[in-house]
Write a protein that holds these residues in place. Structure first.
Motif, mmCIF file in Angstrom:
data_model
loop_
_atom_site.group_PDB
_atom_site.id
_atom_site.type_symbol
_atom_site.label_atom_id
_atom_site.label_comp_id
_atom_site.label_asym_id
_atom_site.label_seq_id
_atom_site.Cartn_x
_atom_site.Cartn_y
_atom_site.Cartn_z
ATOM 1 N N GLY A 139 21.176 32.848 37.188
ATOM 2 C CA GLY A 139 21.330 33.301 35.811
ATOM 3 C C GLY A 139 22.321 32.492 35.003
ATOM 4 N N ILE A 140 22.552 31.240 35.409
ATOM 5 C CA ILE A 140 23.492 30.386 34.683
ATOM 6 C C ILE A 140 22.839 29.037 34.399
ATOM 7 C CG2 ILE A 140 25.512 31.527 35.687
ATOM 8 C CD1 ILE A 140 25.843 29.091 37.531
ATOM 9 N N SER A 141 23.467 28.269 33.526
ATOM 10 C CA SER A 141 23.010 26.909 33.248
ATOM 11 C C SER A 141 23.793 25.931 34.109
ATOM 12 C CB SER A 141 23.226 26.569 31.771
ATOM 13 O OG SER A 141 24.615 26.408 31.519
ATOM 14 N N VAL A 142 23.307 24.711 34.153
ATOM 15 C CA VAL A 142 24.022 23.693 34.921
ATOM 16 C C VAL A 142 25.400 23.431 34.300
ATOM 17 C CG1 VAL A 142 23.020 21.656 33.765
ATOM 18 C CG2 VAL A 142 23.773 21.492 36.134
ATOM 19 N N ALA A 143 25.521 23.526 32.985
ATOM 20 C CA ALA A 143 26.815 23.328 32.336
ATOM 21 C C ALA A 143 27.810 24.416 32.766
ATOM 22 C CB ALA A 143 26.660 23.327 30.814
ATOM 23 N N TRP A 144 27.340 25.646 32.857
ATOM 24 C CA TRP A 144 28.207 26.734 33.319
ATOM 25 C C TRP A 144 28.639 26.464 34.756
ATOM 26 C CZ3 TRP A 144 26.404 32.258 31.621
ATOM 27 C CH2 TRP A 144 26.225 32.287 30.233
ATOM 28 N N ALA A 168 37.643 18.747 31.136
ATOM 29 C CA ALA A 168 36.931 17.716 30.380
ATOM 30 C C ALA A 168 37.197 16.327 30.951
ATOM 31 C CB ALA A 168 37.333 17.778 28.906
ATOM 32 N N ARG A 169 38.457 16.034 31.279
ATOM 33 C CA ARG A 169 38.786 14.733 31.880
ATOM 34 C C ARG A 169 38.059 14.544 33.206
ATOM 35 N NH1 ARG A 169 43.701 15.734 29.758
ATOM 36 N NH2 ARG A 169 44.520 16.704 31.642
ATOM 37 N N ALA A 170 38.069 15.570 34.041
ATOM 38 C CA ALA A 170 37.430 15.470 35.355
ATOM 39 C C ALA A 170 35.924 15.253 35.227
ATOM 40 C CB ALA A 170 37.708 16.725 36.169
ATOM 41 N N MET A 171 35.317 15.849 34.204
ATOM 42 C CA MET A 171 33.873 15.756 34.024
ATOM 43 C C MET A 171 33.462 14.579 33.142
ATOM 44 S SD MET A 171 33.036 19.820 33.599
ATOM 45 C CE MET A 171 31.311 19.589 33.240
ATOM 46 N N GLY A 172 34.422 13.974 32.444
ATOM 47 C CA GLY A 172 34.104 12.854 31.569
ATOM 48 C C GLY A 172 33.373 13.257 30.303
ATOM 49 N N ILE A 173 33.666 14.461 29.809
ATOM 50 C CA ILE A 173 33.021 14.940 28.579
ATOM 51 C C ILE A 173 34.101 15.417 27.607
ATOM 52 C CG2 ILE A 173 30.844 15.506 29.710
ATOM 53 C CD1 ILE A 173 31.689 18.419 29.794
ATOM 54 N N THR A 174 33.683 15.825 26.420
ATOM 55 C CA THR A 174 34.662 16.208 25.406
ATOM 56 C C THR A 174 35.283 17.578 25.700
ATOM 57 O OG1 THR A 174 33.076 17.308 23.947
ATOM 58 C CG2 THR A 174 33.393 14.926 23.634
ATOM 59 N N ARG A 175 36.513 17.724 25.246
ATOM 60 C CA ARG A 175 37.219 18.990 25.385
ATOM 61 C C ARG A 175 36.480 20.091 24.638
ATOM 62 N NH1 ARG A 175 39.761 22.429 22.901
ATOM 63 N NH2 ARG A 175 39.706 21.315 20.941
ATOM 64 N N GLN A 176 35.898 19.762 23.487
ATOM 65 C CA GLN A 176 35.206 20.756 22.676
ATOM 66 C C GLN A 176 33.988 21.332 23.411
ATOM 67 O OE1 GLN A 176 36.172 17.749 21.665
ATOM 68 N NE2 GLN A 176 37.495 18.045 19.881
ATOM 69 N N SER A 177 33.243 20.491 24.106
ATOM 70 C CA SER A 177 32.067 21.008 24.811
ATOM 71 C C SER A 177 32.482 21.894 25.983
ATOM 72 C CB SER A 177 31.140 19.879 25.268
ATOM 73 O OG SER A 177 31.797 18.999 26.135
ATOM 74 N N VAL A 178 33.569 21.529 26.664
ATOM 75 C CA VAL A 178 34.071 22.384 27.746
ATOM 76 C C VAL A 178 34.590 23.697 27.168
ATOM 77 C CG1 VAL A 178 35.791 22.628 29.583
ATOM 78 C CG2 VAL A 178 34.584 20.453 29.285
ATOM 79 N N GLN A 179 35.255 23.638 26.019
ATOM 80 C CA GLN A 179 35.792 24.854 25.396
ATOM 81 C C GLN A 179 34.672 25.838 25.080
ATOM 82 O OE1 GLN A 179 39.353 25.469 24.591
ATOM 83 N NE2 GLN A 179 38.316 27.414 24.842
ATOM 84 N N ARG A 180 33.557 25.340 24.552
ATOM 85 C CA ARG A 180 32.418 26.221 24.233
ATOM 86 C C ARG A 180 31.899 26.908 25.495
ATOM 87 N NH1 ARG A 180 31.201 22.101 20.550
ATOM 88 N NH2 ARG A 180 29.817 21.035 21.991
ATOM 89 N N VAL A 181 31.737 26.129 26.567
ATOM 90 C CA VAL A 181 31.226 26.699 27.821
ATOM 91 C C VAL A 181 32.233 27.677 28.402
ATOM 92 C CG1 VAL A 181 30.519 26.171 30.196
ATOM 93 C CG2 VAL A 181 29.708 24.750 28.301
ATOM 94 N N ALA A 182 33.508 27.311 28.392
ATOM 95 C CA ALA A 182 34.547 28.198 28.936
ATOM 96 C C ALA A 182 34.579 29.523 28.174
ATOM 97 C CB ALA A 182 35.909 27.511 28.893
#
Length: 152
Positions: A34-39, A57-71
């Motif tokens: 019941g989750i997405s791969v991003a979750w 975000a640093r560990a995943m190599g993506i933006t802080r904003q995209s991690v913030q939305r998922v978190a």
């Protein structure tokens, strides 16, 4: 174009394709929980220890904003929680909850099957070497990016 440019293009295109393939496989593995791969990626990043959004975000190599939305979504769904960060008053830590751990446990059996299938297709030694080469490629790119940023 020279040979190095061709190699850079080949590496980039292959990694982009791999990213799409991993996302497709990850979505298939995560969907029954019941989750997405991003979750799943964010929960896995904090499974061992809580981290601030910027650290994820640093560990995943993506933006802080995209991690913030998922978190924020994971916290709203009760799969993660925000905790005080003793090192930084405003940057709270993201921590996985029991519900998040349960979701990851539901993924583990099929995750193990996929890992076995890939190891079987490549061979265990080639699989390990592939991971080592990709890790070296990532480290080399990190060095180049850091050098450009400090020069820049």
């Amino acid at each position: 174009m020279n040979e190095e440019q061709d190699l850079l293009d080949g590496a980039a295109l292959t990694v982009y394709r791999l990213n799409g393939q991993f996302l497709t496989i990850g979505d298939g593995l995560a969907a029954p929980a019941g989750i997405s791969v991003a979750w799943w990626q964010v929960m896995a990043a904090v499974q061992e220890q809580p981290l601030p959004v910027a650290g994820i975000a640093r560990a995943m190599g993506i933006t802080r904003q995209s991690v913030q939305r998922v978190a924020d979504l994971l916290v709203a769904k009760g799969m993660c929680e925000y905790r005080p960060n003793p090192a930084h008053k405003r940057a709270k830590l993201v921590a996985i909850t029991a519900a998040g751990e349960a979701a990851i446990r539901r993924i583990d059996p099929q995750h193990a099957v996929m890992a076995w299938r890939l190891a079987d297709a490549l061979g265990p030694a080639a699989f390990a070497e592939t991971v080592a080469v990709l890790t070296r490629l990532s480290a080399a790119l990190d060095m180049i990016i850091a050098a450009d940023e400090s020069a820049g």
